[in-house]
Design an enzyme around this catalytic site. Structure first.
Site, PDB file in Angstrom:
ATOM      1  CG  ASP A  91      -4.914   5.203   5.205  1.00  0.00           C
ATOM      2  OD1 ASP A  91      -4.626   6.144   4.472  1.00  0.00           O
ATOM      3  OD2 ASP A  91      -5.282   5.318   6.392  1.00  0.00           O
ATOM      4  CG  ASP A 103      -4.571   5.440  10.343  1.00  0.00           C
ATOM      5  OD1 ASP A 103      -4.038   6.508   9.979  1.00  0.00           O
ATOM      6  OD2 ASP A 103      -4.085   4.321  10.096  1.00  0.00           O
ATOM      7  CG  ASP A 127      -4.940  10.620   8.305  1.00  0.00           C
ATOM      8  OD1 ASP A 127      -4.099  11.247   7.637  1.00  0.00           O
ATOM      9  OD2 ASP A 127      -4.830   9.425   8.614  1.00  0.00           O
TER      10      ASP A 127
HETATM   11  P1  ATP Z   1      -0.686   3.890   5.211  1.00  0.00           P
HETATM   12  O1  ATP Z   1      -0.780   5.371   5.064  1.00  0.00           O
HETATM   13  O2  ATP Z   1      -1.076   3.135   4.020  1.00  0.00           O
HETATM   14  O3  ATP Z   1      -1.280   3.361   6.467  1.00  0.00           O
HETATM   15  P2  ATP Z   1       1.903   3.684   6.341  1.00  0.00           P
HETATM   16  O4  ATP Z   1       1.485   2.943   7.533  1.00  0.00           O
HETATM   17  O5  ATP Z   1       3.179   3.259   5.693  1.00  0.00           O
HETATM   18  O6  ATP Z   1       0.892   3.627   5.197  1.00  0.00           O
HETATM   19  P3  ATP Z   1       2.622   5.827   8.004  1.00  0.00           P
HETATM   20  O7  ATP Z   1       2.179   5.135   9.193  1.00  0.00           O
HETATM   21  O8  ATP Z   1       2.433   7.280   7.844  1.00  0.00           O
HETATM   22  O9  ATP Z   1       2.010   5.208   6.716  1.00  0.00           O
HETATM   23  O10 ATP Z   1       4.179   5.489   7.865  1.00  0.00           O
HETATM   24  C1  ATP Z   1       4.982   6.159   6.926  1.00  0.00           C
HETATM   25  C2  ATP Z   1       6.379   5.582   6.936  1.00  0.00           C
HETATM   26  O11 ATP Z   1       6.970   5.827   8.208  1.00  0.00           O
HETATM   27  C3  ATP Z   1       6.431   4.062   6.784  1.00  0.00           C
HETATM   28  O12 ATP Z   1       6.482   3.673   5.449  1.00  0.00           O
HETATM   29  C4  ATP Z   1       7.725   3.722   7.495  1.00  0.00           C
HETATM   30  O13 ATP Z   1       8.831   3.928   6.634  1.00  0.00           O
HETATM   31  C5  ATP Z   1       7.755   4.741   8.604  1.00  0.00           C
HETATM   32  N1  ATP Z   1       7.230   4.187   9.839  1.00  0.00           N
HETATM   33  C6  ATP Z   1       6.036   3.610  10.050  1.00  0.00           C
HETATM   34  N2  ATP Z   1       5.872   3.239  11.322  1.00  0.00           N
HETATM   35  C7  ATP Z   1       7.002   3.592  11.954  1.00  0.00           C
HETATM   36  C8  ATP Z   1       7.475   3.492  13.289  1.00  0.00           C
HETATM   37  N3  ATP Z   1       6.722   2.960  14.247  1.00  0.00           N
HETATM   38  N4  ATP Z   1       8.700   3.949  13.568  1.00  0.00           N
HETATM   39  C9  ATP Z   1       9.452   4.505  12.617  1.00  0.00           C
HETATM   40  N5  ATP Z   1       9.082   4.625  11.359  1.00  0.00           N
HETATM   41  C10 ATP Z   1       7.876   4.184  10.996  1.00  0.00           C
END
Ligand code: ATP
Length: 950
Positions: free
Chosen positions: A350, A679, A683
């Site tokens: 990630d 996480d 997943d």
């Molecule tokens: P990784 O998979 O590397 O941890 P990530 O944290 O971006 O990446 P996700 O947590 O699935 O992956 O988030 C995907 C997308 O959702 C983010 O790029 C963002 O645009 C949106 N996002 C993340 N957190 C929030 C939130 N708390 N509220 C709304 N949108 C969110």
């Protein structure tokens, strides 16, 4: 009501109204219990722990020790040897001074000792695994004394108010007080895989079965979606799960692939030695040998072939490996991972939190038609908004305040100051937004009261967005302090009573909008504006920023639960925020190290492709021009197409968790050995499918930890690489001492078999002496070899296949080759020593001492072997003898012990040895040294012809 008069056995919490339940447990939904009350309840009910059940009983562990085929063969040898002694004793043919049943007793002692050692180690391993499980055990968010705080699951008591959300594994039973979109998987309890929708509201009839109690939640079940507030009603063994303790998953102590290979090896050795026994008795009889003598030779051979010390050395090595890994923040949950980690070829990681620090700071916003930059560091709510490097007052720009309101209310994080430092409870992305709003003067507390949350559509990695619906008007009075007084909100409302704020991935949010908030009003969104916003998104993402989009919509009423599709549309665009999540400083070096080691790092992220590329390029995971595969493209690909691409793509962006599963499978079909991080709840399938599933210790959900082989205590990519290195060291060391031990076993067997064939009158080694060699003089140095530090090139070579045979890469050939050299050296010494003692009568020395010379030479030769085998390629003179002081110590101690066996009379009596003259001892040492010389010579030879040894 005090702790002492709590309702002990209410089994029917689901039949009560929430208020009744709260009253019965003397607690309040908003403030929870006071600390003194928690303490007294903790004393009364005990810690919230399940008594371990389901594992093997102590007796079963003990019995299992004696099921090993090699130990069974030793028991057979002890019995036969006992019968022979009995016959000799009865018929008076036992040699003078010989203690009857000595070998039988010694062998049985070894068998029992081995059993006890195995027992101690296995029960320790089970306990250690349980402790490790505890270490990975979750924290729980509770409300106590009016504050939200995190406590360990162990500290929960009945009456606690617990906050739950997607990804949590429930730590106690409880009655729901309130909930939003709450879905729970109860398969751990009911066996039902389907998720259950939970509702706090109504009491249920007493007869409702566990699966139907939708106003209750149960320990061990998993929150898949939504959130809830729960009154804890049962803890520890008083929970539904506790009641059916036998259904508990016991701690799994799986056999490692190596242990499986070892039991195969045991079978091969036992069969091999039986065949050898039959052959040598056959040939012996044909040559006119005495049957009883031949049986004695066979017994010695059988004992010699079994590497009695090996199982203990392997267990200790694996245990030390897990300990070293924990010290490096990698917690092993399944033992096989210790040795298979070294075989990883691809690490799918990630981005957020693993490659980056997950400490977010909003650096810029795009609102209206302008970019505003924001100063300040960390989560401290002090900083300024700047336009073209000039400080501005946010409130003077009509588009900024609604964006700030959205940042505060569409948000679940809590900003706290602890010992002067600003910290965040919850998701760092959201924390950064609370901080941003506070910099503009919008406090979350205030806005949460002004715009209380009536409902929400929660965030998930699939949806990549979340919405909250806030109530603006007091429904009963029709008066709204905000609508009428607060200009920042009145412009948004039109004539409706509710406001929905939505935030998430900008492309998605923008696609749901048909208006934009400009100059204080909502106006239709033109194509031109859309393009501008997307260009701003790309610009910010290209700088490596994590970009979120915001929008709102006025609603007449609170929408129903499953209506997000209809409601999350016709939104009004508010703006973009771009936050910096700096790469972890140590990751760049770790990426390089893994590349050198033939391991390919791959980034899999939910974030935007440009953000992903900027960070991947910065870290060396990809080059600027490398292809990025997005979730959308992946979705369109067939499995075969994906397989054709997985070897080329180093960055996957905007992926959903189910894509991770497809990526792992595609890589595995290309023969890759994959480690995958994760996480979230969703997943878990990918973590299970991966060869090494890695969960995040800090941000990971309980469900992902359950599914993993290893937990990163610091969520750090660099930790994966160092654990891989440890895995390689463990595997190399295991192979090293297997070579060491089995080479000598083969030497012993051949020497014993040669004696009668060469016409010698007796077997050179008794079973007791062989046991001594295998356990002590081989065992101690082998243990020391298990502590050998990493060779300098351990991360400079490609990984080895985890499916390779134990004898691969020349190990089998080494054992046979060294075994034969060993035998040749000892047999020459044996022949010389036998004729020497016949011709030279030294005063007071026994003519039987040729056997002791063989025994001593074999033992001491192994000391040279231990020193030389420390490296496959470096000569001993090229190594620092103190880099593994344990080998030096083991060799010294073992040599002293061996000399004591020859020169201390009581020991001599017991082990059947005879004193040697000094020159004879010198000759033994000389012959022994040949072993060392040979192995060093091999290294030199291989170096000259330019080949690498195993
Ligand atoms: P990784 O998979 O590397 O941890 P990530 O944290 O971006 O990446 P996700 O947590 O699935 O992956 O988030 C995907 C997308 O959702 C983010 O790029 C963002 O645009 C949106 N996002 C993340 N957190 C929030 C939130 N708390 N509220 C709304 N949108 C969110």
């Amino acid at each position: 009501m005090s702790a002492n008069s709590l309702p002990e056995n209410i089994a029917a919490w689901h039949t009560l109204e929430v208020d009744e339940a709260l009253e019965l447990l003397s607690t309040q939904a908003d403030t929870g219990l006071a600390p003194q009350e928690v303490n007294s309840r903790l004393q009364k009910y005990g810690a919230n722990e399940l008594e371990e059940a389901g594992g093997r009983s102590a007796w079963e562990i003990l019995v299992d020790q004696f099921k090993d085929i090699m130990l069974l063969m030793l028991i057979a040898v002890a019995i036969i040897s006992g019968v022979l002694d009995l016959v000799a004793w009865r018929s008076g043919t036992l040699p003078a001074g010989e203690i009857p049943f000595k070998d039988t007793i010694a062998i049985m002692a070894i068998v029992i000792l081995n059993g006890i050692l195995g027992y101690i180690q296995e029960s320790r391993a089970e306990k250690a695994l349980a402790a490790l499980k505890q270490l990975a055990s979750p924290n729980v968010r509770v409300i106590r004394d009016g504050n939200t705080l995190e406590v360990t699951a162990k500290e929960l008591v009945p009456g606690d108010i617990m906050l739950i959300e997607a990804g949590v594994q429930l730590a106690a039973d409880g009655r729901l007080i309130e909930e939003s979109n709450l879905q729970i998987r109860e398969s751990a309890l009911t066996g039902e895989a389907e998720a259950v929708n939970k509702h706090a509201k109504k009491p249920l009839s007493e007869e409702s079965s566990l699966g139907d109690r939708v106003n209750m939640v149960f320990q061990g079940t998993e929150v898949l979606q939504g959130r809830g507030k729960v009154l804890v009603t049962g803890t520890g063994m008083k929970t539904e799960l506790g009641k059916i303790a036998e259904m508990l998953q016991s701690v799994e102590a799986e056999d490692t692939p190596l242990q499986q290979r070892m039991s195969q090896l045991g079978n091969v050795l036992v069969t091999g030695s039986l065949v050898l026994v039959v052959i040598s008795i056959g040939i012996g009889l044909l040559m006119g040998g005495n049957f009883i003598d031949l049986v004695e030779v066979s017994l010695s051979m059988a004992v010699a072939v079994v590497p009695e010390g090996l199982p203990a050395v392997i267990t200790v090595t694996l245990a030390l490996g897990t300990q070293r890994m924990v010290r490096r923040n990698a917690l092993i949950r399944k033992l096989p991972a210790v040795e298979t980690l070294g075989s990883v070829t691809t690490i799918c990681s990630d981005k957020t939190g693993t490659l980056t620090q997950n400490k977010m700071v909003v650096q810029s916003t795009f609102v209206g038609k302008e970019y505003f930059s924001v100063s300040g560091e960390g989560y401290a709510p002090s900083g300024e908004f700047l336009l073209d490097e000039r400080t501005i007052i946010p409130e003077e720009y009509p588009e900024i305040p609604p964006l700030m309101v959205a940042c505060t209310v569409c948000n679940d994080a809590i900003l706290q100051q602890e010992k002067g430092e600003w910290k965040i409870l919850g998701d760092p992305t959201e924390g950064a937004l609370v901080t941003l709003a506070a910099k503009a003067g919008f406090e979350k507390d205030q806005w949460d009261t002004k715009l209380p949350r009536a409902s929400e559509f929660p965030f998930s990695s699939e949806r990549k967005r979340m919405s909250v619906i806030c109530q603006v008007e007091e429904v009963e009075t029709g008066f709204s302090p905000i609508r009428d007084v607060d200009p920042q909100i009145s412009n948004l409302l039109a004539d409706e009573s509710h406001l929905m704020f939505t935030k998430g991935s900008p492309e998605i949010i923008l696609s749901l909008c048909d208006q934009v908030f400009l100059g204080g009003n909502s106006v239709p969104l033109t194509e031109e504006q859309r393009k501008q916003i997307l260009a701003a998104n790309n610009k910010m993402a290209g700088e490596g920023l994590r970009v979120l989009g915001f929008a709102f919509r006025a609603l007449a009423k609170v929408p129903s639960e499953a209506s997000e599709k209809e409601v999350e549309q016709q939104l009004v665009w508010l703006g973009l925020t771009g936050m910096l999540d700096a790469p972890r400083p140590e990751v760049r070096a770790a990426v390089q190290e893994s590349r050198d080691a033939g391991i390919r790092p791959v980034m899999i992220t939910g974030d935007h492709q440009l953000t992903a590329r900027a960070i991947a390029t910065d870290l060396g995971i990809a080059n600027g021009g490398d292809r990025v595969l997005t979730g959308q493209e992946l979705q369109r690909m067939s499995d075969q197409e994906l397989e054709q691409n997985v070897d080329l793509v180093n960055i996957y962006a905007r992926v959903a968790p189910e894509h991770k599963l497809r990526i792992v499978k595609a890589l595995q079909n290309r023969n890759k050995f994959v480690a995958m991080t994760g996480d979230g709840v969703n997943d878990a399938p990918a973590l299970k499918q991966a060869d090494i599933g890695i969960a995040m210790g800090i941000t990971g959900t309980d469900v992902s930890k359950e599914a993993s082989d290893m937990v990163l205590l610091d969520d750090n990519f660099a930790t994966i690489v160092s654990a891989t290195k440890e895995g390689r060291v463990v595997y190399t060391n295991i192979r090293r001492f297997i070579k060491y031990i089995l080479g000598s076993n083969i030497g012993e067997v051949l020497t014993i078999a040669a004696a009668p064939l060469l016409g010698l009158p007796d077997v050179p080694l008794t079973p007791l002496q062989i046991l001594w060699m295998n356990l002590v003089t081989d065992g101690l140095p082998a243990l020391a070899l298990a502590l050998e530090p990493a060779e300098p090139d351990v991360m400079k070579r490609p990984p080895f296949s985890p499916r390779e045979s134990i004898f691969s890469r020349g190990l089998g050939f080494y054992m046979i080759r060294i075994g034969i050299i060993f035998a040749i050296i000892t047999i020459i010494l044996m022949m010389w020593a036998h004729s020497h003692v016949q011709s030279v009568g030294v005063n007071g020395l026994s003519p039987e001492r040729w056997k002791t010379m063989v025994f001593t030479a074999l033992c001491i030769a192994q000391m040279g072997h231990a020193i030389a085998i420390r490296s496959n390629s470096r000569l001993t003179v090229e190594m620092n003898p103190f880099s593994n002081p344990y080998v030096l110590a083991a060799v010294t101690v073992t040599t002293i012990l061996q000399l004591m066996l020859v020169y201390v009379p009581p020991l001599r009596g017991f082990f059947g040895t005879h004193a040697l003259s000094l020159s004879e001892l010198g000759i033994c040492l000389g012959f022994s040294a040949l072993m060392f010389v040979w192995i060093e010579g091999e290294k030199l030879f291989l170096r000259i012809i330019g080949k690498k040894s195993v």
